[in-house]
Design a protein around this motif. Structure first.
Motif, PDB file in Angstrom:
ATOM      1  N   GLY A   1     -25.419 -13.601  24.745  1.00 19.99           N
ATOM      2  CA  GLY A   1     -25.692 -15.161  25.407  1.00 19.99           C
ATOM      3  C   GLY A   1     -26.205 -16.226  24.531  1.00 19.99           C
ATOM      4  N   ARG A   2     -26.951 -17.054  25.019  1.00 18.60           N
ATOM      5  CA  ARG A   2     -27.323 -18.303  23.976  1.00 18.60           C
ATOM      6  C   ARG A   2     -27.823 -17.535  22.747  1.00 18.60           C
ATOM      7  N   PHE A   3     -28.844 -16.966  22.861  1.00 11.42           N
ATOM      8  CA  PHE A   3     -29.686 -16.550  21.562  1.00 11.42           C
ATOM      9  C   PHE A   3     -28.979 -15.484  21.018  1.00 11.42           C
ATOM     10  N   GLY A   4     -28.353 -14.461  21.652  1.00  8.93           N
ATOM     11  CA  GLY A   4     -27.511 -13.375  20.909  1.00  8.93           C
ATOM     12  C   GLY A   4     -26.420 -14.131  19.772  1.00  8.93           C
TER      13      GLY A   4
ATOM     14  N   CYS B   1     -22.582  -5.779  21.905  1.00 11.02           N
ATOM     15  CA  CYS B   1     -22.386  -5.116  23.454  1.00 11.02           C
ATOM     16  C   CYS B   1     -22.836  -6.098  24.354  1.00 11.02           C
ATOM     17  N   ASP B   2     -22.039  -6.230  25.561  1.00 14.07           N
ATOM     18  CA  ASP B   2     -22.517  -7.003  26.577  1.00 14.07           C
ATOM     19  C   ASP B   2     -21.737  -6.511  27.696  1.00 14.07           C
ATOM     20  N   PRO B   3     -22.219  -6.399  29.101  1.00  9.69           N
ATOM     21  CA  PRO B   3     -21.645  -6.064  30.138  1.00  9.69           C
ATOM     22  C   PRO B   3     -20.389  -7.332  30.620  1.00  9.69           C
ATOM     23  N   GLN B   4     -20.412  -8.429  30.032  1.00  6.21           N
ATOM     24  CA  GLN B   4     -19.515  -9.488  30.286  1.00  6.21           C
ATOM     25  C   GLN B   4     -18.382  -9.352  29.282  1.00  6.21           C
ATOM     26  N   ALA B   5     -17.139  -8.847  29.587  1.00  3.99           N
ATOM     27  CA  ALA B   5     -16.138  -8.708  28.765  1.00  3.99           C
ATOM     28  C   ALA B   5     -15.574  -9.898  27.995  1.00  3.99           C
TER      29      ALA B   5
ATOM     30  N   PRO C   1     -31.377  -9.640  28.467  1.00  3.40           N
ATOM     31  CA  PRO C   1     -32.400 -10.332  29.368  1.00  3.40           C
ATOM     32  C   PRO C   1     -33.600  -9.517  29.184  1.00  3.40           C
ATOM     33  N   GLU C   2     -34.853 -10.182  29.535  1.00  2.95           N
ATOM     34  CA  GLU C   2     -36.332  -9.638  29.338  1.00  2.95           C
ATOM     35  C   GLU C   2     -36.334  -8.370  29.987  1.00  2.95           C
ATOM     36  N   PRO C   3     -35.930  -8.029  31.409  1.00  2.02           N
ATOM     37  CA  PRO C   3     -36.538  -7.033  31.956  1.00  2.02           C
ATOM     38  C   PRO C   3     -35.841  -5.723  31.461  1.00  2.02           C
ATOM     39  N   LEU C   4     -34.935  -5.961  30.530  1.00  3.01           N
ATOM     40  CA  LEU C   4     -33.963  -4.742  29.981  1.00  3.01           C
ATOM     41  C   LEU C   4     -34.526  -4.156  28.778  1.00  3.01           C
ATOM     42  N   HIS C   5     -35.539  -4.877  28.079  1.00  4.09           N
ATOM     43  CA  HIS C   5     -36.197  -4.558  26.760  1.00  4.09           C
ATOM     44  C   HIS C   5     -36.541  -3.472  26.630  1.00  4.09           C
ATOM     45  N   THR C   6     -37.617  -2.862  27.612  1.00  3.68           N
ATOM     46  CA  THR C   6     -38.328  -1.418  27.329  1.00  3.68           C
ATOM     47  C   THR C   6     -37.462  -0.557  27.319  1.00  3.68           C
TER      48      THR C   6
ATOM     49  N   GLU D   1     -35.822  -8.995  20.965  1.00  2.00           N
ATOM     50  CA  GLU D   1     -36.292 -10.460  21.202  1.00  2.00           C
ATOM     51  C   GLU D   1     -37.422 -10.491  21.889  1.00  2.00           C
ATOM     52  N   LYS D   2     -38.138 -11.494  22.167  1.00  2.00           N
ATOM     53  CA  LYS D   2     -39.616 -11.418  22.970  1.00  2.00           C
ATOM     54  C   LYS D   2     -39.141 -11.588  24.380  1.00  2.00           C
ATOM     55  N   PRO D   3     -39.989 -10.795  25.395  1.00  2.00           N
ATOM     56  CA  PRO D   3     -41.036 -10.187  25.125  1.00  2.00           C
ATOM     57  C   PRO D   3     -40.481  -8.756  24.925  1.00  2.00           C
TER      58      PRO D   3
ATOM     59  N   ASP E   1     -32.067 -20.960  35.387  1.00  2.00           N
ATOM     60  CA  ASP E   1     -31.623 -19.575  34.625  1.00  2.00           C
ATOM     61  C   ASP E   1     -32.819 -18.638  34.465  1.00  2.00           C
ATOM     62  N   TYR E   2     -34.034 -19.376  34.593  1.00  2.00           N
ATOM     63  CA  TYR E   2     -35.246 -18.291  34.310  1.00  2.00           C
ATOM     64  C   TYR E   2     -36.218 -18.188  35.450  1.00  2.00           C
ATOM     65  N   GLY E   3     -36.031 -18.988  36.329  1.00  2.00           N
ATOM     66  CA  GLY E   3     -36.973 -19.001  37.665  1.00  2.00           C
ATOM     67  C   GLY E   3     -37.055 -17.675  38.345  1.00  2.00           C
ATOM     68  N   ASP E   4     -36.000 -16.954  38.301  1.00  2.00           N
ATOM     69  CA  ASP E   4     -35.805 -15.765  38.877  1.00  2.00           C
ATOM     70  C   ASP E   4     -35.957 -14.561  38.113  1.00  2.00           C
ATOM     71  N   ARG E   5     -35.968 -14.995  36.912  1.00  2.00           N
ATOM     72  CA  ARG E   5     -35.715 -13.951  35.838  1.00  2.00           C
ATOM     73  C   ARG E   5     -37.051 -13.254  35.164  1.00  2.00           C
ATOM     74  N   ALA E   6     -37.823 -14.167  34.835  1.00  2.00           N
ATOM     75  CA  ALA E   6     -39.188 -13.851  34.170  1.00  2.00           C
ATOM     76  C   ALA E   6     -40.335 -14.996  34.200  1.00  2.00           C
TER      77      ALA E   6
ATOM     78  N   TYR F   1     -44.258 -14.811  30.238  1.00  2.00           N
ATOM     79  CA  TYR F   1     -43.730 -13.699  29.361  1.00  2.00           C
ATOM     80  C   TYR F   1     -42.453 -14.671  28.726  1.00  2.00           C
ATOM     81  N   GLU F   2     -41.908 -15.813  29.161  1.00  2.00           N
ATOM     82  CA  GLU F   2     -41.000 -16.329  28.519  1.00  2.00           C
ATOM     83  C   GLU F   2     -41.185 -17.277  27.455  1.00  2.00           C
ATOM     84  N   THR F   3     -42.266 -18.334  27.803  1.00  2.00           N
ATOM     85  CA  THR F   3     -42.496 -19.222  26.679  1.00  2.00           C
ATOM     86  C   THR F   3     -43.869 -19.177  26.144  1.00  2.00           C
TER      87      THR F   3
HETATM   88  N1  LIG Z   1     -37.179 -16.444  20.132  1.00  2.00           N
HETATM   89  C1  LIG Z   1     -36.852 -17.297  20.790  1.00  2.00           C
HETATM   90  O1  LIG Z   1     -37.442 -18.707  20.609  1.00  2.00           O
HETATM   91  C2  LIG Z   1     -35.861 -17.277  21.800  1.00  2.00           C
HETATM   92  C3  LIG Z   1     -35.055 -18.327  22.314  1.00  2.00           C
HETATM   93  C4  LIG Z   1     -34.153 -17.932  23.398  1.00  2.00           C
HETATM   94  C5  LIG Z   1     -34.214 -16.919  23.955  1.00  2.00           C
HETATM   95  N2  LIG Z   1     -34.985 -15.783  23.464  1.00  2.00           N
HETATM   96  C6  LIG Z   1     -34.652 -14.349  24.086  1.00  2.00           C
HETATM   97  O2  LIG Z   1     -33.573 -13.884  23.785  1.00  2.00           O
HETATM   98  C7  LIG Z   1     -33.268 -13.008  24.927  1.00  2.00           C
HETATM   99  C8  LIG Z   1     -31.860 -13.484  25.549  1.00  2.00           C
HETATM  100  O3  LIG Z   1     -32.138 -14.727  26.124  1.00  2.00           O
HETATM  101  P1  LIG Z   1     -30.763 -15.868  26.271  1.00  2.00           P
HETATM  102  O4  LIG Z   1     -31.430 -17.160  26.633  1.00  2.00           O
HETATM  103  O5  LIG Z   1     -29.563 -15.506  25.234  1.00  2.00           O
HETATM  104  O6  LIG Z   1     -29.969 -14.996  27.531  1.00  2.00           O
HETATM  105  P2  LIG Z   1     -28.625 -15.273  28.309  1.00  2.00           P
HETATM  106  O7  LIG Z   1     -28.867 -15.062  29.597  1.00  2.00           O
HETATM  107  O8  LIG Z   1     -28.079 -16.512  27.606  1.00  2.00           O
HETATM  108  O9  LIG Z   1     -27.936 -13.831  27.309  1.00  2.00           O
HETATM  109  C9  LIG Z   1     -28.221 -12.680  27.880  1.00  2.00           C
HETATM  110  C10 LIG Z   1     -26.967 -11.940  27.582  1.00  2.00           C
HETATM  111  O10 LIG Z   1     -27.127 -10.604  27.785  1.00  2.00           O
HETATM  112  C11 LIG Z   1     -26.111  -9.919  28.492  1.00  2.00           C
HETATM  113  N3  LIG Z   1     -26.528  -8.538  29.120  1.00  2.00           N
HETATM  114  C12 LIG Z   1     -27.093  -8.218  30.405  1.00  2.00           C
HETATM  115  N4  LIG Z   1     -26.945  -7.012  30.312  1.00  2.00           N
HETATM  116  C13 LIG Z   1     -27.011  -6.463  29.193  1.00  2.00           C
HETATM  117  C14 LIG Z   1     -27.044  -5.017  28.895  1.00  2.00           C
HETATM  118  N5  LIG Z   1     -27.360  -4.238  29.473  1.00  2.00           N
HETATM  119  N6  LIG Z   1     -26.871  -4.853  27.561  1.00  2.00           N
HETATM  120  C15 LIG Z   1     -26.434  -5.898  26.729  1.00  2.00           C
HETATM  121  N7  LIG Z   1     -26.427  -7.030  27.270  1.00  2.00           N
HETATM  122  C16 LIG Z   1     -26.733  -7.238  28.331  1.00  2.00           C
HETATM  123  C17 LIG Z   1     -25.791 -10.886  29.548  1.00  2.00           C
HETATM  124  O11 LIG Z   1     -24.485 -10.452  30.036  1.00  2.00           O
HETATM  125  C18 LIG Z   1     -25.902 -12.320  28.562  1.00  2.00           C
HETATM  126  O12 LIG Z   1     -24.511 -12.347  27.921  1.00  2.00           O
HETATM  127  C19 LIG Z   1     -34.368 -13.054  25.780  1.00  2.00           C
HETATM  128  O13 LIG Z   1     -35.347 -11.942  25.609  1.00  2.00           O
HETATM  129  C20 LIG Z   1     -34.992 -14.268  25.695  1.00  2.00           C
HETATM  130  O14 LIG Z   1     -36.408 -14.571  25.811  1.00  2.00           O
HETATM  131  C21 LIG Z   1     -35.754 -15.864  22.288  1.00  2.00           C
END
Ligand SMILES: NC(=O)c1ccc[n+]([C@@H]2O[C@H](COP(=O)([O-])OP(=O)(O)OC[C@H]3O[C@@H](n4cnc5c(N)ncnc54)[C@H](O)[C@@H]3O)[C@@H](O)[C@H]2O)c1
Length: 348
Positions: A15-18, A37-41, A77-82, A98-100, A165-170, A174-176
């Motif tokens: 996603g954005r940060f990946g 890896c990402d479930p979105q092809a 996304p955050e809930p998957l990290h652990t 990535e955090k958290p 994007d975040y209001g129902d996610r974390a 935990y996010e900021t």
């Molecule tokens: N350090 C920072 O300043 C900073 C800034 C932004 C985001 N982040 C962190 O980066 C992480 C991602 O945030 P984002 O904004 O890129 O989110 P995002 O929603 O833009 O991207 C998340 C991506 O993960 C994919 N995904 C979903 N399930 C998955 C799985 N099982 N395996 C692999 N990928 C999967 C989604 O399809 C999506 O493409 C979060 O933990 C966020 O807190 C950190």
């Protein structure tokens, strides 16, 4: 890794940060992005277009089992990290997440313990520890230039447009705020004993639009944390990557008996004005120039890769602090829900 220094890396979450991490990893010397890896092809296909040598996966575990990785970056996304970190550590793969680190204090402790047991580097994405200004403030504090620390005030307010994007996610803690909790632990150098917090729900989403907390350190220092998703769309944008635009209005001020240090993210000297758009691009964290991402994000990724090469357990970003930060975050959420102060026993 074999005899060469080449590090084979996998990246989960495009996603954005990946996408920013992928751009950095694609340019670090002797680093090969071999799997994504990402479930979105569509995201996988777009990434493979930019990194032809990489293999694409929909499943994280399959990537770990089939890609012969020296290291993995988790930017999902955050809930998957652990679960993802535990899966990587169980296979002995050095892991950047990535955090958290986790969404609960118990999970944070579990993951930190798993890293010790696995004996491989684990690093949490606290990018501000790699930012020149924040690191300079840390070294001033460490040298005693501010004297005994009395108060630490941190604000991290983000674009209202990002909240859906975040209001129902974390929860925003935990996010900021988790960035500021980590900075406060780093700067205060002391555990937190007590937390009192309030939050406000304005948008009707699962998590609050804002949360404010008072934290008391064992050293006697007082911390004040503020976070909200209320920065209006008309504010100058300081995040202007191709896939991500908006404002992070952040400040931190550390007051000691002998001196004060202050950083303001929106005080960048660069301004860009055009019809309908005003930007004050932040240039320290992940500036993009000529298609390359520099700044703290690049330093952070390079630090992790260096740890992988050396098998180094120690890091500028401490996993123990990340786990402690989750205890503080959890106490803040509990205090805001109950309306009472929450004590933290640092020995527990
Ligand atoms: N350090 C920072 O300043 C900073 C800034 C932004 C985001 N982040 C962190 O980066 C992480 C991602 O945030 P984002 O904004 O890129 O989110 P995002 O929603 O833009 O991207 C998340 C991506 O993960 C994919 N995904 C979903 N399930 C998955 C799985 N099982 N395996 C692999 N990928 C999967 C989604 O399809 C999506 O493409 C979060 O933990 C966020 O807190 C950190």
């Amino acid at each position: 890794m074999g005899t060469s220094d080449r590090v084979r890396v996998g990246l989960a979450g495009l996603g954005r940060f990946g996408k920013l991490h992928a751009a950095v990893l694609g340019e670090l010397a002797n680093v090969e992005l071999v799997a994504v890896c990402d479930p979105q092809a569509t995201e996988v296909a777009a990434m493979l277009g930019r990194h032809e040598q990489a293999r694409g996966f929909a499943s994280f575990e399959t990537m770990l089992d089939e890609a012969d990785l020296d290291a993995v970056f988790i930017v999902s996304p955050e809930p998957l990290h652990t679960d993802q970190v535990l899966a990587a550590l169980a296979r002995g793969i050095p892991t950047f997440v990535e955090k958290p680190l986790a969404m609960t204090a118990v999970d944070g402790e579990r993951v930190a313990a798993a890293a010790v047991e696995a004996g491989v580097p684990l690093q949490v994405g606290f990018v501000l520890r790699f930012d020149t200004q924040h690191a300079l403030l840390k070294s001033q504090i460490a040298r005693g230039e501010l004297g005994q620390i009395v108060s630490l005030r941190a604000k991290r307010n983000a674009s209202k447009a990002w909240f859906p994007d975040y209001g129902d996610r974390a929860h925003s803690v935990y996010e900021t705020s988790i960035h500021d909790i980590d900075l406060l632990l780093w700067y205060a150098g002391s555990p937190v004993m007590r937390v009192q917090a309030v939050e406000r729900h304005l948008s009707g989403l699962r998590y609050p639009d804002g949360c404010w907390a008072l934290v008391e350190f064992a050293s006697g220092a007082v911390g004040i944390l503020e976070t909200s998703w209320l920065v209006p769309d008309g504010a100058p944008a300081n995040v202007i990557t191709p896939t991500w635009r908006g404002t992070i209005d952040a400040e931190i001020e550390v007051v000691g008996v002998a001196g004060t240090g202050r950083i303001r993210l929106l005080d960048a000297p660069l301004s860009l004005w055009s019809a309908g758009f005003t930007a004050a691009p932040e240039t320290g964290l992940w500036p993009e120039v000529g298609g390359s991402i520099g700044g703290a994000l690049r330093e952070e990724d390079a630090h992790f890769i260096d740890r992988v090469r050396r098998g180094a357990p120690e890091s500028i970003a401490s996993v123990a602090d990340a786990a402690m930060g989750l205890r503080i975050a959890e106490a803040i959420v509990q205090s805001a829900a109950s309306g009472t102060a929450v004590e933290i026993d640092p020995q527990a």
